[in-house]
Design an enzyme around this catalytic site. Structure first.
Site, PDB file in Angstrom:
ATOM      1  N   LYS A   1       0.845  -1.203   0.000  1.00 11.64           N
ATOM      2  CA  LYS A   1       0.000   0.000   0.000  1.00 11.64           C
ATOM      3  C   LYS A   1       0.878   1.249   0.000  1.00 11.64           C
ATOM      4  O   LYS A   1       2.068   1.178   0.331  1.00 11.64           O
ATOM      5  CB  LYS A   1      -0.920  -0.024   1.220  1.00 11.64           C
ATOM      6  CG  LYS A   1      -0.187  -0.020   2.554  1.00 11.64           C
ATOM      7  CD  LYS A   1      -1.143  -0.309   3.712  1.00 11.64           C
ATOM      8  CE  LYS A   1      -0.398  -0.338   5.037  1.00 11.64           C
ATOM      9  NZ  LYS A   1      -1.269  -0.765   6.149  1.00 11.64           N
TER      10      LYS A   1
ATOM     11  N   TYR B   1      16.445  29.542  10.049  1.00  7.43           N
ATOM     12  CA  TYR B   1      15.300  30.302  10.560  1.00  7.43           C
ATOM     13  C   TYR B   1      15.222  30.237  12.079  1.00  7.43           C
ATOM     14  O   TYR B   1      15.471  29.181  12.671  1.00  7.43           O
ATOM     15  CB  TYR B   1      14.005  29.734   9.979  1.00  7.43           C
ATOM     16  CG  TYR B   1      13.837  29.962   8.495  1.00  7.43           C
ATOM     17  CD1 TYR B   1      13.907  31.253   7.959  1.00  7.43           C
ATOM     18  CD2 TYR B   1      13.583  28.889   7.648  1.00  7.43           C
ATOM     19  CE1 TYR B   1      13.731  31.456   6.596  1.00  7.43           C
ATOM     20  CE2 TYR B   1      13.408  29.088   6.291  1.00  7.43           C
ATOM     21  CZ  TYR B   1      13.483  30.375   5.767  1.00  7.43           C
ATOM     22  OH  TYR B   1      13.307  30.577   4.424  1.00  7.43           O
TER      23      TYR B   1
HETATM   24  C1  LIG Z   1      -0.465  -1.744   6.850  1.00 10.64           C
HETATM   25  C2  LIG Z   1      -1.040  -3.045   7.265  1.00 10.64           C
HETATM   26  C3  LIG Z   1      -0.233  -4.192   7.342  1.00 10.64           C
HETATM   27  C4  LIG Z   1       1.278  -4.149   7.202  1.00 10.64           C
HETATM   28  O1  LIG Z   1       1.845  -3.722   8.430  1.00 10.64           O
HETATM   29  P1  LIG Z   1       3.422  -3.701   8.700  1.00 10.64           P
HETATM   30  O2  LIG Z   1       3.496  -3.318  10.134  1.00 10.64           O
HETATM   31  O3  LIG Z   1       4.006  -2.673   7.805  1.00 10.64           O
HETATM   32  O4  LIG Z   1       3.957  -5.053   8.424  1.00 10.64           O
HETATM   33  C5  LIG Z   1      -0.859  -5.409   7.580  1.00 10.64           C
HETATM   34  N1  LIG Z   1      -2.194  -5.483   7.765  1.00 10.64           N
HETATM   35  C6  LIG Z   1      -2.997  -4.400   7.747  1.00 10.64           C
HETATM   36  C7  LIG Z   1      -4.455  -4.553   7.966  1.00 10.64           C
HETATM   37  C8  LIG Z   1      -2.446  -3.143   7.507  1.00 10.64           C
HETATM   38  O5  LIG Z   1      -3.234  -2.056   7.515  1.00 10.64           O
END
Ligand SMILES: *Cc1c(COP(=O)(O)O)cnc(C)c1O
Length: 355
Positions: free
Chosen positions: A35, A244
């Site tokens: 994702k 800054y």
């Molecule tokens: C993002 C996500 C994962 C992956 O999690 P990691 O900690 O990056 O391994 C797995 N399952 C769900 C439902 C998620 O939202």
């Protein structure tokens, strides 16, 4: 020479991490989570390489991410969509043969009304994010899902009582779906041990170089190297300030390197004062507030610093978990915020002849 920030993605290290997770999973399937453009590292090249290593089941969050990944990967692999079947999404899901992770009674009904097909089911066991509660899951009349899943709230803290509690609830509800494959763990959950792996684990961050429990770990190799060139060197006298708000003032004569990366490239503004870069393997502290396009580093003890030399901000010498913690955040946020302006390069892309 290109005078811009650059992200180098080491696909061989990605493959090594995948192999490590496969060993850790001890027989459970390891399904990469790609994702958010594979946590900013590029979903298509990342997923293609993982396919070449044997992965055949992926997870994305949005329907649009699934459509894009299907185009990139072709017809073969399973692609799950964590958003499930939002209103009106069934035709897109079907056209790209995406597997929705249905996460409410309404979504289950909408998917069936649209003709149904392979689907996973998300159960909420305490995260209170997406998923059916125990009563709603028990009330389902048709139970022909390909996967029943849940997600842990506290897997980065192995001793947390929520882990056991959620596991018990999950086992109880999953028993209502006999013969359906089960998945509870993401990266951290996988490292909780064999009680948590079930049939399939959904791993993201540990593929991409973040260690379990949010800390650097010798078993996980760095995948992303984020570096930017030195534009200019400056000699600071005692009393000179940098940036800054004049938030840093030199106490001693200090050599400063102005580097071509700022928060528009994904260097987190909260990195000052704790973060450091690395040049020629030497740690170089951040000096002063970083700005949109520029960050200044202390290179007093780094004779190799000169215009054009690359300052590593994340990579083998600056673990992604350490850089994130210095800015008060986690590796996930650091990686997904790396800017669109940053040039991406890949090492170890599978050739056209490999499949
Ligand atoms: C993002 C996500 C994962 C992956 O999690 P990691 O900690 O990056 O391994 C797995 N399952 C769900 C439902 C998620 O939202």
């Amino acid at each position: 020479m290109s005078f811009a920030a650059r992200l180098t993605i080491d696909l061989d290290a990605l493959a090594a991490n995948y192999a490590t997770l496969v060993r850790q999973a001890a027989g459970a399937e390891v399904a990469p989570v790609v994702k958010a453009d594979a946590y900013g590292l590029g979903a298509a090249p990342v997923a293609r390489r993982l396919m070449a290593e044997g992965a055949n089941c992926f997870f994305v969050a949005r329907v649009s991410e699934g459509v894009g990944l299907r185009e990139a990967l072709g017809a073969g692999p399973d692609i799950h969509v964590l958003d499930g079947c939002p209103d009106g999404a069934a035709p897109s899901l079907k056209a790209s043969r995406l597997i929705p992770v249905l996460n409410s009674t309404e979504q289950v009904a909408a998917w069936r009304a649209a003709g149904g097909g392979q689907a996973a089911l998300m159960i909420d066991t305490g995260l209170n994010r997406l998923g059916l509660g125990p009563a709603d899951a028990a009330a389902l009349t048709e139970r022909d899902f390909s996967l029943v899943m849940s997600h842990l709230a506290c897997a980065d803290t192995p001793a947390h009582p929520m882990n056991r509690l959620q596991r018990e609830r999950f086992v109880g509800i999953a028993a209502l779906f006999p013969g359906v494959r089960r998945s509870l763990a993401a990266s951290d959950g996988l490292f909780l041990g064999p009680d948590y792996t079930f049939d399939l684990v959904r791993t993201g961050i540990c593929l991409y170089g973040g260690g379990p429990e949010g800390a650097p770990d010798a078993r996980i190799r760095p995948v992303a190297t984020f570096a930017a060139p030195v534009l200019q060197l400056r000699e600071l006298r005692p009393g000179d300030s940098v940036g800054y708000g004049a938030a840093f003032t030199a106490a001693h004569p200090t050599r400063a390197a102005v580097v071509a990366a700022g928060y528009a490239d994904g260097v987190l503004r909260a990195s000052f004062p704790k973060a450091y870069g690395s040049l020629a393997g030497r740690p170089c502290p951040v000096l002063g507030r970083l700005s949109m396009d520029l960050t200044v580093f202390d290179v007093t003890d780094c004779p190799e610093a000169r215009p054009g030399a690359m300052m590593e901000l994340v990579g083998p010498n600056v673990p992604v978990d350490t850089a994130a913690a210095a800015a008060g955040t986690i590796a996930y946020e650091l990686l997904t915020r790396l800017g669109a302006r940053v040039e991406r390069r890949y090492r170890g892309e599978p050739g056209p002849g490999r499949s």
